[in-house]
Design a protein around this motif. Sequence first.
Motif, PDB file in Angstrom:
ATOM      1  N   ARG A 246       0.577  -1.440   0.058  1.00  7.46           N
ATOM      2  CA  ARG A 246      -0.043   0.629  -0.177  1.00  7.46           C
ATOM      3  C   ARG A 246       1.349   0.800   0.005  1.00  7.46           C
ATOM      4  NH1 ARG A 246      -4.793   0.506   4.489  1.00  7.46           N
ATOM      5  NH2 ARG A 246      -4.479   1.960   3.321  1.00  7.46           N
ATOM      6  N   LEU A 407      -9.159  -1.984  -2.939  1.00 12.25           N
ATOM      7  CA  LEU A 407      -9.366  -1.343  -2.179  1.00 12.25           C
ATOM      8  C   LEU A 407      -8.698  -0.694  -0.960  1.00 12.25           C
ATOM      9  CD1 LEU A 407     -13.426  -2.380  -1.997  1.00 12.25           C
ATOM     10  CD2 LEU A 407     -12.401  -0.370  -3.376  1.00 12.25           C
ATOM     11  N   THR A 410      -5.631   1.355  -2.501  1.00  6.81           N
ATOM     12  CA  THR A 410      -6.225   2.407  -3.120  1.00  6.81           C
ATOM     13  C   THR A 410      -6.933   3.315  -2.086  1.00  6.81           C
ATOM     14  OG1 THR A 410      -8.127   2.175  -3.220  1.00  6.81           O
ATOM     15  CG2 THR A 410      -6.748   2.598  -5.337  1.00  6.81           C
ATOM     16  N   LYS A 412      -8.567   2.636   0.883  1.00  5.67           N
ATOM     17  CA  LYS A 412     -10.274   3.053   0.708  1.00  5.67           C
ATOM     18  C   LYS A 412     -10.851   2.504   2.060  1.00  5.67           C
ATOM     19  CE  LYS A 412     -12.436   4.250  -3.350  1.00  5.67           C
ATOM     20  NZ  LYS A 412     -10.840   4.643  -4.270  1.00  5.67           N
ATOM     21  N   GLN A 413      -9.853   1.250   2.273  1.00  4.26           N
ATOM     22  CA  GLN A 413     -10.409   0.187   3.672  1.00  4.26           C
ATOM     23  C   GLN A 413      -8.494  -0.081   3.684  1.00  4.26           C
ATOM     24  OE1 GLN A 413     -12.120  -3.099   2.521  1.00  4.26           O
ATOM     25  NE2 GLN A 413     -10.885  -3.640   0.798  1.00  4.26           N
TER      26      GLN A 413
END
Length: 432
Positions: A246, A407, A410, A412-413
């Motif tokens: 990430r 997700l 990016t 988002k979680q």
Amino acid sequence: MRIPAPLVAAVMAVTALSACGIGGGQSNGAAQQKVDTTDQLKGTITFQTWSLKNDKFTPYFDKLIADFQAQHPGTTINWIDQPGDGYQTKLNAQVAGNTLPDVVNLPMDLAYPLAKTGNLLDLSANVPTLESDWVKSVVDAYKYTDVNGGKSAFGFPWYTGTDVLYWNKEMLQKDGLDPQNLPKNREDLLAAAKVMHDKSGGKDFLLSSFPGASDITSTGTSWMTPDGKKFAFNTPQAAALLDKYRQAFKDGLFPPGILTSDYQGNAELFKKRVVAMTTSGGDAITNINKDTPSLKDKVVPSENFLTPPLYTQGLSISAKSKNLPLALAFAKFATNNDNQIAFVKLAPGFLPGTAAAANDPVYSKSDGTPQGDASVFAFHALQQAKLATPPQWSPEMNDYLKQQITLAMTGKQTSQQALDKGVDKANSMLEQ
């Protein structure tokens, strides 16, 4: 890895089969019978391969069978070959009709449901040297947990493969990295990716592979609970690794589009000189030099410090064979060291599944060329290679997990949320 055209169909791992109920009969675990091998071999058995009857391989199998029959007068091996398409359906029909061949060519994914329903012979109970004469990592791929929690193996390793790492030394040098001092672990790799990104002003990349199942496996995470009944890959170690990716994605260390449907894949970006590292089989340099002139003599291999993936085909024995001694003897003969080495010479990029192959100069000592190095690295990697996912894992489960990881990548979680959702979804699909 690059797969020779005649073997493409035979190496397709049909993971979804494990959820398809193939096998008929009670799901009562392994067939535990012991084979009496004291009597002289005689009689007839059927030997089935998958998409291997053609001009390239037929002479090999004709000689293999002739040699065995000459050593054992009074025996007959009837060879049949199934086309690449529809193999799962054919196996379903054979099991349902009680006509599964005595010796049958099965990748791990196709062997699993047959073993779980008692249709394959337990080789652990019948071949004491299984884990010493064949490559243990491949034997382990054919081990399945039975209803009592024990594990037995149901396939002889046959032709196998794995990946090594390849580097564009020209790009490395241009972007401040030393081809003589390549990364040796994932931390080194991520650090080198930042050096390349910063030195090139964000134009060159070292990383392009979407993090997924094989990365989770590389953390030592067990995909299943010890009893093999539920998924449990949402470990702190797996989440910590996804966190690293990430951050790398946030720092711009991946090429644009890696998370979209337009992503061309790591190998293609390597050929286009967008990224400086890729993974492939042990014969990749020969193919690159031939097929991609812009990379000729610019690629060097290294040991795969990521958990090497395992590609495998095996030979299994029908537990319902009417001539188990002959079936067992022929399967051992077909997968012995001499016969495996002769076979893989016809299939560049594949490796023999025998421990004794380590004594063959092709796999034990490089001739000093990059290709020679890669061949040795590949056989070394095979000893530690693992299947990226267990046989219960399906393409649908994989698609869902990939969506959740996207997700997380990016922002988002969290990584842990992505894994938790992946486990919950996979377990609900497993129950169905």
